[in-house]
Scaffold this motif. Structure first.
Motif, PDB file in Angstrom:
ATOM      1  N   GLU A 171      35.586  12.598  20.258  1.00 10.91           N
ATOM      2  CA  GLU A 171      35.907  13.602  19.254  1.00 10.91           C
ATOM      3  C   GLU A 171      36.641  14.760  19.927  1.00 10.91           C
ATOM      4  N   ILE A 172      37.760  15.174  19.332  1.00  7.33           N
ATOM      5  CA  ILE A 172      38.588  16.222  19.927  1.00  7.33           C
ATOM      6  C   ILE A 172      38.789  17.337  18.910  1.00  7.33           C
ATOM      7  N   TYR A 173      38.302  18.515  19.253  1.00  5.80           N
ATOM      8  CA  TYR A 173      38.469  19.664  18.360  1.00  5.80           C
ATOM      9  C   TYR A 173      39.810  20.328  18.625  1.00  5.80           C
ATOM     10  N   MET A 174      40.654  20.364  17.606  1.00  5.44           N
ATOM     11  CA  MET A 174      41.949  21.017  17.691  1.00  5.44           C
ATOM     12  C   MET A 174      41.819  22.384  17.029  1.00  5.44           C
ATOM     13  N   GLY A 175      41.414  23.371  17.829  1.00  4.40           N
ATOM     14  CA  GLY A 175      41.133  24.684  17.281  1.00  4.40           C
ATOM     15  C   GLY A 175      42.332  25.609  17.308  1.00  4.40           C
ATOM     16  N   HIS A 176      42.040  26.896  17.208  1.00  7.16           N
ATOM     17  CA  HIS A 176      43.093  27.908  17.218  1.00  7.16           C
ATOM     18  C   HIS A 176      43.758  27.974  18.589  1.00  7.16           C
ATOM     19  N   CYS A 177      44.907  28.582  18.624  1.00 10.05           N
ATOM     20  CA  CYS A 177      45.691  28.645  19.858  1.00 10.05           C
ATOM     21  C   CYS A 177      44.999  29.548  20.879  1.00 10.05           C
ATOM     22  N   CYS A 178      44.832  29.036  22.086  1.00  8.83           N
ATOM     23  CA  CYS A 178      44.279  29.821  23.190  1.00  8.83           C
ATOM     24  C   CYS A 178      45.430  30.357  24.041  1.00  8.83           C
ATOM     25  N   PHE A 179      45.102  31.140  25.063  1.00 10.76           N
ATOM     26  CA  PHE A 179      46.146  31.734  25.886  1.00 10.76           C
ATOM     27  C   PHE A 179      46.903  30.663  26.675  1.00 10.76           C
ATOM     28  N   GLU A 180      46.188  29.630  27.132  1.00  5.73           N
ATOM     29  CA  GLU A 180      46.857  28.532  27.833  1.00  5.73           C
ATOM     30  C   GLU A 180      47.888  27.882  26.928  1.00  5.73           C
ATOM     31  N   GLY A 181      47.494  27.627  25.677  1.00  4.61           N
ATOM     32  CA  GLY A 181      48.421  27.011  24.736  1.00  4.61           C
ATOM     33  C   GLY A 181      49.600  27.910  24.429  1.00  4.61           C
ATOM     34  N   PHE A 182      49.341  29.216  24.312  1.00  6.69           N
ATOM     35  CA  PHE A 182      50.445  30.156  24.071  1.00  6.69           C
ATOM     36  C   PHE A 182      51.467  30.096  25.195  1.00  6.69           C
ATOM     37  N   LYS A 183      50.999  30.046  26.449  1.00  4.65           N
ATOM     38  CA  LYS A 183      51.938  30.032  27.576  1.00  4.65           C
ATOM     39  C   LYS A 183      52.805  28.772  27.567  1.00  4.65           C
ATOM     40  N   VAL A 184      52.225  27.645  27.158  1.00  2.00           N
ATOM     41  CA  VAL A 184      53.025  26.421  27.045  1.00  2.00           C
ATOM     42  C   VAL A 184      54.104  26.590  25.975  1.00  2.00           C
ATOM     43  N   ARG A 233      39.856   1.544  20.873  1.00  3.93           N
ATOM     44  CA  ARG A 233      39.350   2.886  21.182  1.00  3.93           C
ATOM     45  C   ARG A 233      39.621   3.755  19.964  1.00  3.93           C
ATOM     46  N   SER A 234      38.619   4.513  19.539  1.00  6.22           N
ATOM     47  CA  SER A 234      38.784   5.336  18.337  1.00  6.22           C
ATOM     48  C   SER A 234      38.575   6.813  18.661  1.00  6.22           C
ATOM     49  N   TYR A 235      39.387   7.650  18.045  1.00  3.74           N
ATOM     50  CA  TYR A 235      39.343   9.093  18.276  1.00  3.74           C
ATOM     51  C   TYR A 235      39.265   9.814  16.933  1.00  3.74           C
ATOM     52  N   LEU A 236      38.535  10.919  16.923  1.00  2.00           N
ATOM     53  CA  LEU A 236      38.519  11.804  15.762  1.00  2.00           C
ATOM     54  C   LEU A 236      39.131  13.135  16.172  1.00  2.00           C
ATOM     55  N   LEU A 237      40.221  13.518  15.514  1.00  2.00           N
ATOM     56  CA  LEU A 237      40.850  14.822  15.733  1.00  2.00           C
ATOM     57  C   LEU A 237      40.485  15.703  14.544  1.00  2.00           C
ATOM     58  N   TYR A 238      39.859  16.831  14.813  1.00  2.00           N
ATOM     59  CA  TYR A 238      39.454  17.684  13.702  1.00  2.00           C
ATOM     60  C   TYR A 238      39.773  19.147  13.999  1.00  2.00           C
ATOM     61  N   GLY A 239      40.020  19.892  12.946  1.00  2.00           N
ATOM     62  CA  GLY A 239      40.361  21.299  13.073  1.00  2.00           C
ATOM     63  C   GLY A 239      41.190  21.757  11.894  1.00  2.00           C
ATOM     64  N   PRO A 240      41.405  23.073  11.774  1.00  2.00           N
ATOM     65  CA  PRO A 240      42.165  23.628  10.639  1.00  2.00           C
ATOM     66  C   PRO A 240      43.607  23.122  10.624  1.00  2.00           C
ATOM     67  N   PRO A 241      44.294  23.261   9.490  1.00  4.85           N
ATOM     68  CA  PRO A 241      45.718  22.903   9.432  1.00  4.85           C
ATOM     69  C   PRO A 241      46.522  23.717  10.442  1.00  4.85           C
ATOM     70  N   GLY A 242      47.537  23.079  11.030  1.00  2.00           N
ATOM     71  CA  GLY A 242      48.417  23.787  11.956  1.00  2.00           C
ATOM     72  C   GLY A 242      47.916  23.873  13.381  1.00  2.00           C
ATOM     73  N   THR A 243      46.847  23.158  13.700  1.00  2.00           N
ATOM     74  CA  THR A 243      46.282  23.247  15.051  1.00  2.00           C
ATOM     75  C   THR A 243      46.798  22.165  15.989  1.00  2.00           C
ATOM     76  N   GLY A 244      47.706  21.312  15.514  1.00  2.00           N
ATOM     77  CA  GLY A 244      48.367  20.378  16.423  1.00  2.00           C
ATOM     78  C   GLY A 244      47.847  18.958  16.406  1.00  2.00           C
ATOM     79  N   LYS A 245      47.157  18.556  15.350  1.00  2.00           N
ATOM     80  CA  LYS A 245      46.617  17.189  15.302  1.00  2.00           C
ATOM     81  C   LYS A 245      47.749  16.159  15.307  1.00  2.00           C
ATOM     82  N   THR A 246      48.748  16.364  14.465  1.00  2.00           N
ATOM     83  CA  THR A 246      49.879  15.431  14.428  1.00  2.00           C
ATOM     84  C   THR A 246      50.639  15.438  15.741  1.00  2.00           C
ATOM     85  N   SER A 247      50.838  16.611  16.326  1.00  2.00           N
ATOM     86  CA  SER A 247      51.553  16.707  17.600  1.00  2.00           C
ATOM     87  C   SER A 247      50.826  15.933  18.698  1.00  2.00           C
TER      88      SER A 247
END
Length: 405
Positions: free
Chosen positions: A310-323, A201-215
């Motif tokens: 394909e998974i877009y790791m974008g900017h932090c949303c409110f749900e992510g902030f609460k976590v 199974r292959s996945y593409l994680l894309y988005g700006p630096p610091g958006t949580g791809k490694t996490s």
């Protein structure tokens, strides 16, 4: 040329025969690694040490290390000198392990296995593979293996990153969808077998630096209890890159992480890697391959067509902030719950896609005072929002000028 020929043929040979070939090569070169030494007519001694020359031998060393120390009930970091012994048995035969540290003839840690020479076939064909598989089951903490192009091997260390699916800043719907996808993948081996396709199974994680791809990669590894093999293709030397050999050093049920494929990775290198994966290179059973990139538009469409998800790791949303606020400040992240007066302001500002999870984390660690931290975050969000509005206006003016030309 002869060495290159031997190495290229080596990958197609069964594992027990690989052990024997390594033994012979070590014997010819005079090294004691993985070499049979006959002390008498009945006893065979096998010495296993860490090697930068043979990937298979390195895997056997790592497995032996985990197996023996687990059997002894001793953590390796607590023992660095002297000698330890372990009596073991397997299918009615008796075996004896000795561990050496700072061995004068070898210079580093090594393992010595003694057994009756009459059981040599059983040891090579069954016991050593049993040690490898048992070591994998004994390992409760996934490991990360970083490929060293200099030494042509994987360098291993514990996966100490703290991220899990519970702590990662990610939209809940996307998180649930990914977990469901992973569950379906690991449960469908029979489907892949019937279709004659590699269990991959292959996945593409894309988005700006610091958006949580490694996490996210770490969270996936911990969820599946898979090791991570981290490959930096930008460091590969194109003319010497051998993906089949490289993949042969990866253990079963693991994640292969290929990072930043938009930076320095040549089309030829990626093509070689993809071809090996498609052809089902025998480096494991369940195989997950994760590619990361900052800019999806820079990726060859052929590669994108091979992505399972394909998974877009974008900017932090409110749900992510609460976590993150729950992780770092102990505040509730229950849906529709606003445990602090500033949550409404934060929700209004953060949904403008102006801040990354990494930037939010920095803000949340500024103080132990919740009020101070959240007031600082609001100020930062207001500044970022203002900058974004200015940038958008400048862009609109620029486009208007172009239209007028």
């Amino acid at each position: 040329m002869m060495i290159k020929l031997i190495k290229s043929m080596f990958q197609a040979i069964t594992r027990p025969i690989q052990y024997l070939i390594i033994s012979y090569l070590r014997y010819v070169s005079g090294s004691p690694s993985l070499t049979d030494t006959k002390h008498d007519h009945y006893v065979t001694t096998l010495v296993i040490e860490h090697s930068y020359k043979f990937l298979r031998e390195n895997i056997l060393y790592s497995s032996t290390h985990a197996y023996v120390f687990n059997k002894l009930g001793i953590h390796p970091v607590n023992y660095h000198v002297g000698e330890l012994t372990l009596a073991d048995s397997y299918q009615g035969i008796e075996l004896s392990w000795r561990i050496f540290y700072n061995n004068k003839s070898i210079g580093r840690e090594s393992f010595e296995l003694k057994f009756d020479k009459r059981h040599k076939d059983l040891v090579y064909n069954s016991y050593l593979p049993y040690v490898e598989s048992t070591a994998k089951e004994m390992t409760t903490i996934p490991e990360v293996h970083i490929y060293s192009h200099s030494f042509d091997t994987w360098e291993t260390k514990p996966l100490e990153h703290h991220s899990t699916f519970e702590t990662i800043a990610m939209k809940e719907e996307l998180k649930r969808g990914l977990i469901h996808d992973l569950d379906m993948f690991v449960q469908r081996k029979d489907l892949y077998d019937r279709a004659g396709r590699p269990w991959t199974r292959s996945y593409l994680l894309y988005g700006p630096p610091g958006t949580g791809k490694t996490s996210l990669v770490v969270a996936m590894a911990k969820y599946l209890n898979f090791d991570v093999y981290d490959l930096q293709l930008s460091r590969a030397v194109e003319c010497y890159f051998n993906p089949r050999k490289l993949l042969s050093g990866v253990m079963n049920n693991s994640i292969l992480l290929v990072e930043d494929i938009d930076e320095g990775s040549t089309v030829l290198v990626l093509s070689k890697l993809l071809s090996s994966l498609t052809l089902g290179t025998p480096w494991g059973e369940a195989r997950i391959v994760i590619f990361t990139t900052k800019n999806k538009d820079m990726i060859d469409p052929t590669l994108l067509s091979r992505m399972s998800m394909e998974i877009y790791m974008g900017h932090c949303c409110f749900e992510g902030f609460k976590v993150l606020a729950s992780n770092y400040l102990g505040l509730s992240h229950v849906d529709n719950d606003e445990p602090h007066r500033l949550y409404r302001d934060i929700k209004r500002l953060i949904d403008g896609q102006v801040i990354t999870p990494a930037q939010v984390t920095v803000e949340l660690m500024e103080s132990e005072d919740v009020d101070v931290v959240l007031e600082g975050l609001v100020t930062t969000l207001e500044s970022l929002t203002s900058d974004k509005i200015d940038d958008d206006e400048d862009e609109e003016k620029h486009l208007a000028c172009l239209r007028d030309l």
